[in-house]
Design an enzyme around this catalytic site. Sequence first.
Site, PDB file in Angstrom:
ATOM      1  CD  GLN A   1      -2.748  -0.635  13.360  1.00  0.00           C
ATOM      2  OE1 GLN A   1      -3.904  -0.741  13.160  1.00  0.00           O
ATOM      3  NE2 GLN A   1      -1.802   0.238  12.923  1.00  0.00           N
TER       4      GLN A   1
ATOM      5  CE1 TYR B   1      -6.737   6.002  14.562  1.00  0.00           C
ATOM      6  CE2 TYR B   1      -7.630   4.342  16.272  1.00  0.00           C
ATOM      7  CZ  TYR B   1      -7.680   5.011  14.724  1.00  0.00           C
ATOM      8  OH  TYR B   1      -8.605   4.583  13.892  1.00  0.00           O
TER       9      TYR B   1
ATOM     10  NE  ARG C   1      -4.015   4.052  -0.900  1.00  0.00           N
ATOM     11  CZ  ARG C   1      -3.762   5.178  -0.746  1.00  0.00           C
ATOM     12  NH1 ARG C   1      -4.573   5.868  -1.030  1.00  0.00           N
ATOM     13  NH2 ARG C   1      -2.579   5.674  -0.596  1.00  0.00           N
TER      14      ARG C   1
HETATM   15  C1  LIG Z   1      -9.435   0.926   3.810  1.00  0.00           C
HETATM   16  C2  LIG Z   1      -8.325   1.431   4.800  1.00  0.00           C
HETATM   17  C3  LIG Z   1      -8.241   0.998   5.757  1.00  0.00           C
HETATM   18  C4  LIG Z   1      -7.011   1.330   6.701  1.00  0.00           C
HETATM   19  N1  LIG Z   1      -7.035   1.048   8.050  1.00  0.00           N
HETATM   20  C5  LIG Z   1      -5.890   1.472   8.860  1.00  0.00           C
HETATM   21  C6  LIG Z   1      -6.017   0.487  10.380  1.00  0.00           C
HETATM   22  O1  LIG Z   1      -6.612   0.027  10.464  1.00  0.00           O
HETATM   23  N2  LIG Z   1      -4.780   1.111  10.682  1.00  0.00           N
HETATM   24  C7  LIG Z   1      -3.844   1.742  10.081  1.00  0.00           C
HETATM   25  O2  LIG Z   1      -2.910   2.235  10.852  1.00  0.00           O
HETATM   26  N3  LIG Z   1      -3.912   2.313   8.919  1.00  0.00           N
HETATM   27  C8  LIG Z   1      -4.807   1.808   8.188  1.00  0.00           C
HETATM   28  N4  LIG Z   1      -4.891   2.524   6.829  1.00  0.00           N
HETATM   29  C9  LIG Z   1      -3.864   3.112   6.227  1.00  0.00           C
HETATM   30  C10 LIG Z   1      -2.755   2.239   5.685  1.00  0.00           C
HETATM   31  O3  LIG Z   1      -2.099   1.210   6.520  1.00  0.00           O
HETATM   32  C11 LIG Z   1      -1.802   3.058   5.004  1.00  0.00           C
HETATM   33  O4  LIG Z   1      -1.055   3.667   5.980  1.00  0.00           O
HETATM   34  C12 LIG Z   1      -2.111   3.763   3.850  1.00  0.00           C
HETATM   35  O5  LIG Z   1      -3.178   3.219   3.055  1.00  0.00           O
HETATM   36  C13 LIG Z   1      -1.148   4.439   3.054  1.00  0.00           C
HETATM   37  O6  LIG Z   1      -0.266   3.365   2.473  1.00  0.00           O
HETATM   38  P1  LIG Z   1      -0.703   2.805   0.908  1.00  0.00           P
HETATM   39  O7  LIG Z   1      -0.590   4.025  -0.040  1.00  0.00           O
HETATM   40  O8  LIG Z   1       0.255   1.639   0.554  1.00  0.00           O
HETATM   41  O9  LIG Z   1      -1.996   2.308   0.851  1.00  0.00           O
HETATM   42  C14 LIG Z   1      -6.001   2.056   6.119  1.00  0.00           C
HETATM   43  C15 LIG Z   1      -5.936   2.257   4.797  1.00  0.00           C
HETATM   44  C16 LIG Z   1      -7.296   1.938   3.930  1.00  0.00           C
HETATM   45  C17 LIG Z   1      -7.186   2.235   2.505  1.00  0.00           C
HETATM   46  S1  SF4 Z   2      -8.210   0.388  -6.541  1.00  0.00           S
HETATM   47 FE1  SF4 Z   2      -9.386   1.975  -5.336  1.00  0.00          FE
HETATM   48  S2  SF4 Z   2     -10.850   0.636  -4.140  1.00  0.00           S
HETATM   49 FE2  SF4 Z   2      -9.396  -0.491  -4.898  1.00  0.00          FE
HETATM   50  S3  SF4 Z   2      -7.331  -0.684  -3.245  1.00  0.00           S
HETATM   51 FE3  SF4 Z   2      -6.977   0.815  -4.828  1.00  0.00          FE
HETATM   52  S4  SF4 Z   2      -7.864   2.883  -4.077  1.00  0.00           S
HETATM   53 FE4  SF4 Z   2      -9.001   0.818  -2.930  1.00  0.00          FE
END
Ligand SMILES: Cc1cc2nc3c(=O)[nH]c(=O)nc-3n(C[C@H](O)[C@H](O)[C@H](O)COP(=O)(O)O)c2cc1C
Ligand code: SF4
Length: 415
Positions: A105, A175, A352
């Site tokens: 990225q 950003y 996640r």
């Molecule tokens: C701990 C954490 C760190 C993240 N860091 C970034 C990142 O560096 N760059 C980015 O574009 N998105 C980042 N995200 C967002 C994820 O890429 C994603 O867009 C968001 O978690 C929704 O997807 P999910 O429901 O599958 O978690 C981060 C998410 C989490 C939980």
């Molecule tokens: S269980 Fe909680 S801490 Fe673990 S990845 Fe999912 S949201 Fe993050």
Amino acid sequence: MALTDQSTVDPFAPTTLGPVRLRNRVVKAATSEGRSPDGLVTEDLIDFHRRFAKGGVGMTTVAYCCVSPDGASAPGQIVMDDRAVPGLRRFADAIHQEGAAISAQLGHAGVVANKRLIGKTPMAPSRFINPASFDYCREIRQDEIRRVIDQFGEAAQVAVTAGFDAVELHFGHLYLPSSFLSPLINRRKDAYGGTIENRSRFVREIAQRVREVVGDRIAVTAKLNMVDGMRGGIWLAESLRTAQLLDTDRNLDAIELTEGSSVYKPMYLFRGDVPADDFAKVLPQPQSIGVRMFGKAAMGNFPYHDLYMLDDARQFIPVINNTKLILLGGINSRDHMVTGLSEGFDFVALGRALLRQPDLVNRLMDDPTARGLCNHNNKCMVTVFGSTHCVLDPSQAYDAVDGASYRGRSEISSS
Ligand SMILES: Cc1cc2nc3c(=O)[nH]c(=O)nc-3n(C[C@H](O)[C@H](O)[C@H](O)COP(=O)(O)O)c2cc1C
Ligand code: SF4
């Protein structure tokens, strides 16, 4: 909208992304790692991603690599220059050995940076005060815009040299590129401000420059905000237009659709439990008092539901003709993947769910009825101040989060 018969959709069948062949349609979304303290690849960082590769993903994404030192949003991020190449090459080799592809990225922080971290006043499309950090950002000049566009090209060349399969251009989460799209932050009077066509110019020029540099040697994707989640920010009518323009340009192989930001009500991006008390524990004073008192309201409270970005993301399917689409947000089972793919998305991206279970893809291949164990308590958001990990997975008990690692951070989440 014509749906594909779900019984014919296989998320785990091989496919292509531009010039790259992927073993399946599952992408590990970028989640900032905190495993490169000197801004260089470490064994810890490689091991972190090796788990997703071993666990079956088609492609893993190395989070937030800066296109220049002043594009950083947190300490220790990898800066994409020659110094980084040997480590990145070892990294790519290790992921390829597990059968997965690897993407970097590429980002410039803009309003998400702060002066303490980058040593100068952060740049924004127009003068702006970040409501999360109260940092002042100055207006970027046109010669600096051209410089940042070139830096994206140079960073992409580093990824090619290191043997990466793809780069993901960070056009989301307010950003710098994303903030140009936002009518709230971009109040410029020149060719980069005003109409959505003008506000889209910067991201289009970045995509064009990167494509000129990489040709068809690697895939180029972008993570694009559909909705900023703040009053005055972009909403679907405008982001659809930006996506159409990017699609017509044909410089991108895929667009990953995202929403929200860390600048304003970050829970819009994540949904689910608001980890305000956990943030209060790791933040230095006086932020910790502020977060304890106002954190829940400031971070926003948006209930989680599976596939929570699907309603917005499906609006893009009929207007995009040349570019593949990646669905993100609350994907936690094979059924979720099949739902997205049968609607017309080409890939699914998981953040996640894979932090919780890096081998989730293999598990879902073994048992199609299984469901990921992530409970969306969002406590991993707080771990970005140390080494990002799922707090519910004891095997990921990396170094403890502490207040000291916070100093220099510009924001409560580094996404
Ligand atoms: C701990 C954490 C760190 C993240 N860091 C970034 C990142 O560096 N760059 C980015 O574009 N998105 C980042 N995200 C967002 C994820 O890429 C994603 O867009 C968001 O978690 C929704 O997807 P999910 O429901 O599958 O978690 C981060 C998410 C989490 C939980
Ligand atoms: S269980 Fe909680 S801490 Fe673990 S990845 Fe999912 S949201 Fe993050």
